[in-house]
Structures are given as structure tokens and as C-alpha cells.
Design an enzyme around this catalytic site. Sequence first.
Site, PDB file in Angstrom:
ATOM      1  N   GLU A   1      34.353  37.671  79.376  1.00 54.62           N
ATOM      2  CA  GLU A   1      33.276  37.551  81.162  1.00 54.62           C
ATOM      3  C   GLU A   1      31.852  37.134  80.317  1.00 54.62           C
ATOM      4  O   GLU A   1      31.423  37.203  79.329  1.00 54.62           O
ATOM      5  CB  GLU A   1      33.319  38.858  81.476  1.00 54.62           C
ATOM      6  CG  GLU A   1      34.538  39.129  81.755  1.00 54.62           C
ATOM      7  CD  GLU A   1      34.047  40.894  82.399  1.00 54.62           C
ATOM      8  OE1 GLU A   1      33.242  41.371  83.478  1.00 54.62           O
ATOM      9  OE2 GLU A   1      35.203  41.426  83.023  1.00 54.62           O
TER      10      GLU A   1
HETATM   11  C1  BGP Z   1      32.292  44.016  83.581  1.00 53.71           C
HETATM   12  C2  BGP Z   1      33.205  44.170  84.437  1.00 53.71           C
HETATM   13  C3  BGP Z   1      34.294  43.664  85.385  1.00 53.71           C
HETATM   14  C4  BGP Z   1      32.304  42.647  86.054  1.00 53.71           C
HETATM   15  C5  BGP Z   1      31.040  42.934  85.521  1.00 53.71           C
HETATM   16  C6  BGP Z   1      29.649  42.555  85.972  1.00 53.71           C
HETATM   17  O1  BGP Z   1      31.561  44.841  83.786  1.00 53.71           O
HETATM   18  O2  BGP Z   1      34.913  43.961  83.546  1.00 53.71           O
HETATM   19  O3  BGP Z   1      34.871  43.762  86.862  1.00 53.71           O
HETATM   20  O4  BGP Z   1      32.370  43.367  87.333  1.00 53.71           O
HETATM   21  O5  BGP Z   1      31.037  43.841  84.512  1.00 53.71           O
HETATM   22  O6  BGP Z   1      29.267  43.720  86.802  1.00 53.71           O
HETATM   23  P1  BGP Z   1      29.503  44.046  87.779  1.00 53.71           P
HETATM   24  O7  BGP Z   1      29.950  43.840  88.996  1.00 53.71           O
HETATM   25  O8  BGP Z   1      28.512  45.393  87.910  1.00 53.71           O
HETATM   26  O9  BGP Z   1      27.890  43.186  88.315  1.00 53.71           O
END
Ligand code: BGP
Length: 469
Positions: A369
Site C-alpha cells: 500500500e
Molecule cells: C491502511 C489500511 C487500508 C486502508 C489505508 C488507507 O491502514 O490497510 O485498509 O484503509 O490504510 O487508510 P484510510 O482509509 O484510513 O485513509
Amino acid sequence: MYHEELKSFPEGFLWGASTSAYQVEGAWNEDGKGPSVIDMAKYPEGTSDFKVASDHYHRYKEDVALFAEMGLKAYRFSVAWTRIFPQGTGEINQKGIAFYDSLINELLEHNIEPIVTIYHFDLPYALQQKGGWLNRETIDAYVNYAKTLFTYFGNKVKYWLTINEQNMMILHGSNIGVFDKNIQNQRKELFQQNHNMFVAQAKVIKMCHEMCPNAKIGPAPNISSIYPASCKPEDVLAANNFSSIRNWLYLDIPVFGRYNSVAWSYMEEKSYTPTVQDDDMEIIASGKPDFIAFNYYRTTTVTKNEYDNYLADSRDEQPLDTAESGVYTVSSNPHLEKTQFNWEIDPVGFRVTLRELNERYNLPLLVTENGLGALDRLEDGDVINDDYRIEYLRKHIEQARLAITDGVQLIGYCPWSAIDLVSTHEGFSKHYGFIYVNRDESDLKDLRRIKKKSFYWYKKTIASNGEIF
Ligand code: BGP
């Protein structure tokens, strides 16, 4: 170091994109799916729940065709445990198996490598009611669930991820929706849950190696370099403390088979240490990952903690705005710009993080990610000009290439997210995707898919193996 000549992204580099089941699928109670902790959690008023999300469950064929058009070489997604075992354990729900089988087949037909997260925050609610990860039966349930995935999909999936962001669940779980505030505040119990997850993870890594000899498996924590707010030795020490507690605790266990010593002494000092059963450490040492997957959004800056008994965990700032007495206090970094959602942007920190991981663990790295959440605007003629996202990703890819030139073994890059989805705790308006989904927090509109400017940009980037920007 300013390299004059950059190494290329390696051949077969996994240019991908990511999602997670509960954030993208919808169909939250269809075809036998049971409720997860996420389905039962309370979210800030005015933000979307996860019931329909992006409706990927019904539209996955259209979505995969778009991923293929973008040129994705890999797609990282998670399986919803409660589609396979509605109550976490017991009888297999064949409709759940059929859905993921069909999704995986669709990906393979389009030459997209599936990268499967076994568990991404959505613990079956039935298990939570029996104590969740505090109850060691959850270890067995997780192992049995993973075994089922390996049995059905082990011949098709080459990359497995054990647990998404175990560190964020522990440090930030009530904001994500995986724990209620009561559990989050019982720090000793929390670290027991953490330990039990480590045992479960090791068992599953070992089992994967036995059942799927051609597959690779690794953990997927959120890792980011920790900066001291100044060169005051006390701040440097605080950064070192937080690095161990936030980052290395979660990787020393799988890679070295032992607890990080600073993290352990912190737990001792705070009376958080978990009970470790006789053969736990042996089990932990027997499940070594093949690679490290990690999520990176931003670095964190800390100062020495000046307060007594001060523990903060604010909802307002992400990802962690935490302080612990005598250990660290998270502060902001005046040298970094911020996103609309107040997250600092630090591409150079990405290179630093990649190097740190490489030096510490000497394993292949996979970015699962990285991305920018923004209030995208749909303009006339179905256009989304998300230049800010392109800018963010371009800078991070540049730093990834520098890190490769530094000698980092990077095997893939899967930004968050392949398509718009519901944010963990900030609703649908916080867009991350290359593909826009036409809905807002409460009005589902037509959920139609629209390619953003970043879609075309990423397509060119992939086609040139990261050469063209
Ligand atoms: C990470 C997670 C994801 C995703 C991302 C973005 O912590 O693994 O699931 O959500 O963050 O975060 P947010 O949706 O809070 O902006």
C-alpha cells in the site's frame, strides 16, 4: 546519494494495486456471508458504512477488465474470512469459495498475478464474541481458515499475505473498528492478542510452505521510518523507542523468531507483557517469511515524552497520534507538506524506509500500500483530474527506483487503491483509486466506474516499466 545512473525496475516487477474485501466488495450479508467486527463497528456520523462499498462483489468482472486495461501485473486483495466461514469456524460456505475462485480465475485469465491477504481487519464477529484474539481458539480458527484457502487456491495463488497491519490494529484498533475502546485501553490484553496473532501467523507461514511449495508468503505490517524531531539525544532515543514498538516488533518476530528487546522491555516496564506458552517461541521461530510486504503512507516524527502517565490516541490525526509516558510523543514534521486529510507526504522517507528494511532483514520487499486520499471531483464529461495523486505516486516511484539503485530488493509496488472504496474510518469521499466509483457517502447513485487521469498515467508508467513519468 545522488546516483547518476539509475538501475531499472527488475524484470517481472509486480506493478499492481490494492484493495481489501470489506472496503470494496459490499454484499455484506449476501450468499451466506457472516458478520465481521467491521460490520458491527460504529463509525463517525455522516460517513459511509461498508454494506455496499464499491459493489465489487457484483461487478468484479468489469473491475478486473479495467485493471487489465490499466496494465496491472498484480492485484492485491483480501479474502473476507466470513464469506468462507460465516461464524469464523465450522462448515465451509461454498458460495464464498466460488466467489474467490471466480475472481482469481478472472485475474489469471487477464495475466494479473493475485496477491492474497488472508486477513485484513475483518475478524468474524462470532470469534470476537468469544474473546477474539485473546482466546487461543482464534489461533486454531485462523489456521483452519488459511488451510482452507491453501486447499482451494494454493495451486493458483503464488503470493500470500498473512495479516494486514497487525501493528495498526494493536496501536490504533478502535479507530479502525477492530476493537472497541474498552479493549483498546486494556493494553496488557491487547499485547496478549498481539502475541496470539504472532503464533497464528507463524503456524500459517509454516503450513503454507508445506502445502504450497511453489508459493511465497509474508507479513504485511505498516512500516514507516521514525524521525527524531531534533538532534537532541533524548529525541533520537524516543525515535528509537517508537521504531521498535511500532515497526521492528512486528518484523523481528517473523524474521528472527524473537521479540525485539526494546519493545519487550517497554512492555515489561508498562506491565503489558503477554503470557508466552511453552512452545510458542519455537512455533514462532518455525515460520519464516519469504518476503516482507509492507504498507507505507508517511513517516512519523517524535520527541521525548515529557509527561507523566500521559497516553493519547486521538481520532483526529492519522495514522497514529500517540504518546506514552517516558517513551515517545508523536509530533508533526514542519518540513513536510500534508494531504487534504492532514497526512504528511514524504517520498524521501519512503526510500529511507526501504533501505532500513533491506538492511535490517535482507529479504525481498513488496509494497502492498502507498497512496493519496483526496476529495476527488467528477467534472463535466466524466473527467477526474487527479494530478495531485499522480504527483504523489510519481515521487514515490522515483524514490523506489533510487532505493533499488541503493541495492534494495524490491519485487513489487501495489498502491492503494486499485479502485475507489470506503476508507478505513473516513468514508467514501476520501478517494484513493485509479478508477472513480460514482457514489457518495449516503447516495449510491449508479456506482459506475470512470477512469481517472491517474489511470492513464499509471498505465503508461507500467508499460514503460517505470521509465516514463
Ligand atoms: C491502511 C489500511 C487500508 C486502508 C489505508 C488507507 O491502514 O490497510 O485498509 O484503509 O490504510 O487508510 P484510510 O482509509 O484510513 O485513509
